[in-house]
Design a protein around this motif. Sequence first.
Motif, PDB file in Angstrom:
ATOM      1  N   LEU A 170      35.226  36.987 -40.354  1.00 28.59           N
ATOM      2  CA  LEU A 170      33.943  37.139 -39.662  1.00 28.59           C
ATOM      3  C   LEU A 170      32.917  36.083 -40.051  1.00 28.59           C
ATOM      4  O   LEU A 170      32.080  35.712 -39.236  1.00 28.59           O
ATOM      5  CB  LEU A 170      33.377  38.536 -39.926  1.00 28.59           C
ATOM      6  N   ASP A 171      32.972  35.571 -41.295  1.00 23.30           N
ATOM      7  CA  ASP A 171      31.953  34.582 -41.665  1.00 23.30           C
ATOM      8  C   ASP A 171      32.078  33.299 -40.834  1.00 23.30           C
ATOM      9  O   ASP A 171      31.104  32.579 -40.647  1.00 23.30           O
ATOM     10  CB  ASP A 171      31.960  34.282 -43.173  1.00 23.30           C
ATOM     11  N   LYS A 172      33.278  33.036 -40.321  1.00 25.81           N
ATOM     12  CA  LYS A 172      33.454  31.879 -39.428  1.00 25.81           C
ATOM     13  C   LYS A 172      32.988  32.188 -38.013  1.00 25.81           C
ATOM     14  O   LYS A 172      32.620  31.292 -37.261  1.00 25.81           O
ATOM     15  CB  LYS A 172      34.943  31.481 -39.387  1.00 25.81           C
ATOM     16  N   ILE A 173      33.044  33.464 -37.657  1.00 21.94           N
ATOM     17  CA  ILE A 173      32.748  33.869 -36.278  1.00 21.94           C
ATOM     18  C   ILE A 173      31.265  34.182 -36.091  1.00 21.94           C
ATOM     19  O   ILE A 173      30.697  33.943 -35.018  1.00 21.94           O
ATOM     20  CB  ILE A 173      33.594  35.108 -35.900  1.00 21.94           C
ATOM     21  N   LEU A 174      30.613  34.685 -37.137  1.00 21.62           N
ATOM     22  CA  LEU A 174      29.218  35.150 -37.021  1.00 21.62           C
ATOM     23  C   LEU A 174      28.247  34.113 -36.461  1.00 21.62           C
ATOM     24  O   LEU A 174      27.417  34.450 -35.616  1.00 21.62           O
ATOM     25  CB  LEU A 174      28.719  35.670 -38.375  1.00 21.62           C
ATOM     26  N   PRO A 175      28.321  32.839 -36.897  1.00 23.33           N
ATOM     27  CA  PRO A 175      27.359  31.875 -36.334  1.00 23.33           C
ATOM     28  C   PRO A 175      27.447  31.772 -34.809  1.00 23.33           C
ATOM     29  O   PRO A 175      26.436  31.587 -34.123  1.00 23.33           O
ATOM     30  CB  PRO A 175      27.753  30.542 -36.994  1.00 23.33           C
ATOM     31  N   ILE A 176      28.658  31.933 -34.278  1.00 22.00           N
ATOM     32  CA  ILE A 176      28.837  31.841 -32.825  1.00 22.00           C
ATOM     33  C   ILE A 176      28.308  33.103 -32.144  1.00 22.00           C
ATOM     34  O   ILE A 176      27.663  33.031 -31.102  1.00 22.00           O
ATOM     35  CB  ILE A 176      30.321  31.585 -32.481  1.00 22.00           C
ATOM     36  N   ILE A 177      28.550  34.267 -32.757  1.00 21.84           N
ATOM     37  CA  ILE A 177      27.981  35.510 -32.215  1.00 21.84           C
ATOM     38  C   ILE A 177      26.459  35.395 -32.188  1.00 21.84           C
ATOM     39  O   ILE A 177      25.805  35.705 -31.186  1.00 21.84           O
ATOM     40  CB  ILE A 177      28.405  36.734 -33.054  1.00 21.84           C
ATOM     41  N   HIS A 185      32.127  35.887 -25.350  1.00 24.26           N
ATOM     42  CA  HIS A 185      33.562  36.107 -25.095  1.00 24.26           C
ATOM     43  C   HIS A 185      34.410  35.681 -26.301  1.00 24.26           C
ATOM     44  O   HIS A 185      34.369  34.517 -26.713  1.00 24.26           O
ATOM     45  CB  HIS A 185      34.007  35.321 -23.867  1.00 24.26           C
ATOM     46  N   PHE A 186      35.194  36.632 -26.830  1.00 27.67           N
ATOM     47  CA  PHE A 186      36.050  36.364 -27.985  1.00 27.67           C
ATOM     48  C   PHE A 186      37.457  36.901 -27.722  1.00 27.67           C
ATOM     49  O   PHE A 186      37.626  37.895 -27.020  1.00 27.67           O
ATOM     50  CB  PHE A 186      35.473  37.000 -29.247  1.00 27.67           C
ATOM     51  N   LEU A 235      40.460  45.825 -34.050  1.00 29.62           N
ATOM     52  CA  LEU A 235      39.741  47.064 -34.381  1.00 29.62           C
ATOM     53  C   LEU A 235      38.933  46.905 -35.661  1.00 29.62           C
ATOM     54  O   LEU A 235      37.752  47.259 -35.719  1.00 29.62           O
ATOM     55  CB  LEU A 235      40.732  48.219 -34.558  1.00 29.62           C
ATOM     56  N   ALA A 236      39.591  46.353 -36.682  1.00 30.64           N
ATOM     57  CA  ALA A 236      38.925  46.201 -37.985  1.00 30.64           C
ATOM     58  C   ALA A 236      37.742  45.242 -37.905  1.00 30.64           C
ATOM     59  O   ALA A 236      36.696  45.452 -38.518  1.00 30.64           O
ATOM     60  CB  ALA A 236      39.937  45.717 -39.023  1.00 30.64           C
ATOM     61  N   LYS A 237      37.908  44.188 -37.122  1.00 27.64           N
ATOM     62  CA  LYS A 237      36.927  43.100 -37.109  1.00 27.64           C
ATOM     63  C   LYS A 237      35.758  43.357 -36.157  1.00 27.64           C
ATOM     64  O   LYS A 237      34.635  42.941 -36.416  1.00 27.64           O
ATOM     65  CB  LYS A 237      37.654  41.824 -36.672  1.00 27.64           C
ATOM     66  N   TRP A 238      36.028  44.046 -35.057  1.00 25.60           N
ATOM     67  CA  TRP A 238      35.058  44.058 -33.963  1.00 25.60           C
ATOM     68  C   TRP A 238      34.415  45.408 -33.674  1.00 25.60           C
ATOM     69  O   TRP A 238      33.392  45.455 -32.975  1.00 25.60           O
ATOM     70  CB  TRP A 238      35.721  43.548 -32.678  1.00 25.60           C
ATOM     71  N   THR A 239      34.973  46.515 -34.177  1.00 31.07           N
ATOM     72  CA  THR A 239      34.452  47.832 -33.785  1.00 31.07           C
ATOM     73  C   THR A 239      32.960  47.956 -34.088  1.00 31.07           C
ATOM     74  O   THR A 239      32.164  48.326 -33.214  1.00 31.07           O
ATOM     75  CB  THR A 239      35.257  48.960 -34.475  1.00 31.07           C
ATOM     76  N   GLU A 240      32.558  47.635 -35.308  1.00 31.07           N
ATOM     77  CA  GLU A 240      31.143  47.782 -35.682  1.00 31.07           C
ATOM     78  C   GLU A 240      30.256  46.778 -34.943  1.00 31.07           C
ATOM     79  O   GLU A 240      29.151  47.108 -34.499  1.00 31.07           O
ATOM     80  CB  GLU A 240      30.969  47.629 -37.203  1.00 31.07           C
ATOM     81  N   HIS A 241      30.736  45.534 -34.805  1.00 30.36           N
ATOM     82  CA  HIS A 241      29.935  44.509 -34.115  1.00 30.36           C
ATOM     83  C   HIS A 241      29.687  44.880 -32.662  1.00 30.36           C
ATOM     84  O   HIS A 241      28.609  44.631 -32.125  1.00 30.36           O
ATOM     85  CB  HIS A 241      30.634  43.150 -34.187  1.00 30.36           C
ATOM     86  N   LYS A 242      30.680  45.481 -32.040  1.00 28.50           N
ATOM     87  CA  LYS A 242      30.511  45.847 -30.631  1.00 28.50           C
ATOM     88  C   LYS A 242      29.551  47.024 -30.471  1.00 28.50           C
ATOM     89  O   LYS A 242      28.888  47.136 -29.447  1.00 28.50           O
ATOM     90  CB  LYS A 242      31.868  46.154 -29.994  1.00 28.50           C
ATOM     91  N   LYS A 293      26.916  47.346 -32.341  1.00 25.95           N
ATOM     92  CA  LYS A 293      25.595  46.725 -32.539  1.00 25.95           C
ATOM     93  C   LYS A 293      25.194  45.814 -31.389  1.00 25.95           C
ATOM     94  O   LYS A 293      24.024  45.642 -31.104  1.00 25.95           O
ATOM     95  CB  LYS A 293      25.587  45.908 -33.843  1.00 25.95           C
ATOM     96  N   ASN A 294      26.187  45.184 -30.771  1.00 26.42           N
ATOM     97  CA  ASN A 294      25.915  44.184 -29.730  1.00 26.42           C
ATOM     98  C   ASN A 294      26.722  44.532 -28.474  1.00 26.42           C
ATOM     99  O   ASN A 294      27.889  44.197 -28.359  1.00 26.42           O
ATOM    100  CB  ASN A 294      26.288  42.789 -30.252  1.00 26.42           C
ATOM    101  N   GLN A 295      26.034  45.195 -27.542  1.00 25.90           N
ATOM    102  CA  GLN A 295      26.712  45.678 -26.334  1.00 25.90           C
ATOM    103  C   GLN A 295      27.178  44.544 -25.413  1.00 25.90           C
ATOM    104  O   GLN A 295      27.981  44.760 -24.509  1.00 25.90           O
ATOM    105  CB  GLN A 295      25.764  46.586 -25.526  1.00 25.90           C
ATOM    106  N   ASN A 296      26.649  43.341 -25.629  1.00 25.41           N
ATOM    107  CA  ASN A 296      27.012  42.210 -24.747  1.00 25.41           C
ATOM    108  C   ASN A 296      28.382  41.615 -25.073  1.00 25.41           C
ATOM    109  O   ASN A 296      28.957  40.902 -24.251  1.00 25.41           O
ATOM    110  CB  ASN A 296      25.971  41.083 -24.838  1.00 25.41           C
ATOM    111  N   LEU A 297      28.873  41.848 -26.285  1.00 23.35           N
ATOM    112  CA  LEU A 297      30.134  41.222 -26.692  1.00 23.35           C
ATOM    113  C   LEU A 297      31.296  41.679 -25.816  1.00 23.35           C
ATOM    114  O   LEU A 297      31.414  42.867 -25.499  1.00 23.35           O
ATOM    115  CB  LEU A 297      30.443  41.559 -28.156  1.00 23.35           C
ATOM    116  N   LYS A 298      32.121  40.737 -25.422  1.00 25.50           N
ATOM    117  CA  LYS A 298      33.297  41.030 -24.598  1.00 25.50           C
ATOM    118  C   LYS A 298      34.538  40.564 -25.353  1.00 25.50           C
ATOM    119  O   LYS A 298      34.643  39.387 -25.716  1.00 25.50           O
ATOM    120  CB  LYS A 298      33.230  40.303 -23.256  1.00 25.50           C
ATOM    121  N   LEU A 299      35.463  41.488 -25.564  1.00 19.94           N
ATOM    122  CA  LEU A 299      36.652  41.168 -26.353  1.00 19.94           C
ATOM    123  C   LEU A 299      37.884  41.126 -25.444  1.00 19.94           C
ATOM    124  O   LEU A 299      38.116  42.029 -24.644  1.00 19.94           O
ATOM    125  CB  LEU A 299      36.831  42.213 -27.454  1.00 19.94           C
TER     126      LEU A 299
END
Length: 220
Positions: free
Chosen positions: A39-46, A52-53, A62-69, A71-77
Amino acid sequence: MHITLNNLKSINDEIKEIVNRKQLKITPNIIAVSKTFPLDKILPIIESGHVHFGENKVQEALAKWTEHKKKNQNLKLHMIGKLQSNKVKDAVKVFDYIHSLDNQKLADNLAKHQTNLNRNLEYFIQVNIANEVQKSGIPVNELEPFYNYCVNEVKLKIIGLMVIPPNDSKYAKYFKSLNELSKSLALKNLSMGMSADYVEAIKHESTFVRIGSSIFGPRS
């Protein structure tokens, strides 16, 4: 500026230039393929607003994105890897797009679980454009009946076709073929093009390009 952000900006600029030069109607979406990257590599882009990821393993997603999604309803996985039947329920929980729909059993499973979980995902049918034995995807001659089954029988929202072309540098030929197949089904989206061949894919009207190493660097 963070190196991944620099890379993403360079790719965005290059894509805009191609779109303008070719006078294309649509600017494609960049799916930042974040599989295996922490996630530390991905966070700056988020944090820069990219939405879109792409991931290819359900448990990692599931482990990486559940909480981020949450918090951020715009994220599309986007699920861009092969999807096993026993992982479908979890996939439907976390993904918004599935790019690897390639058989009837999978279509049935996805339809059942998205109804049970009250989700409405968007799907690409993966096409095995060169009939490669080792590769997933619907053979070209079975595409139309499979598409009709997905749309009419199990009511999946099919938005386009996806391809991973053979590794023989004749990318243009395969992208052109997929574009023609897509138009024959009146579909508006194409998932084609990765780090090595996205420029060629965009020239053939790709609307989603799946780019990992050109953004995040080489995988360890």
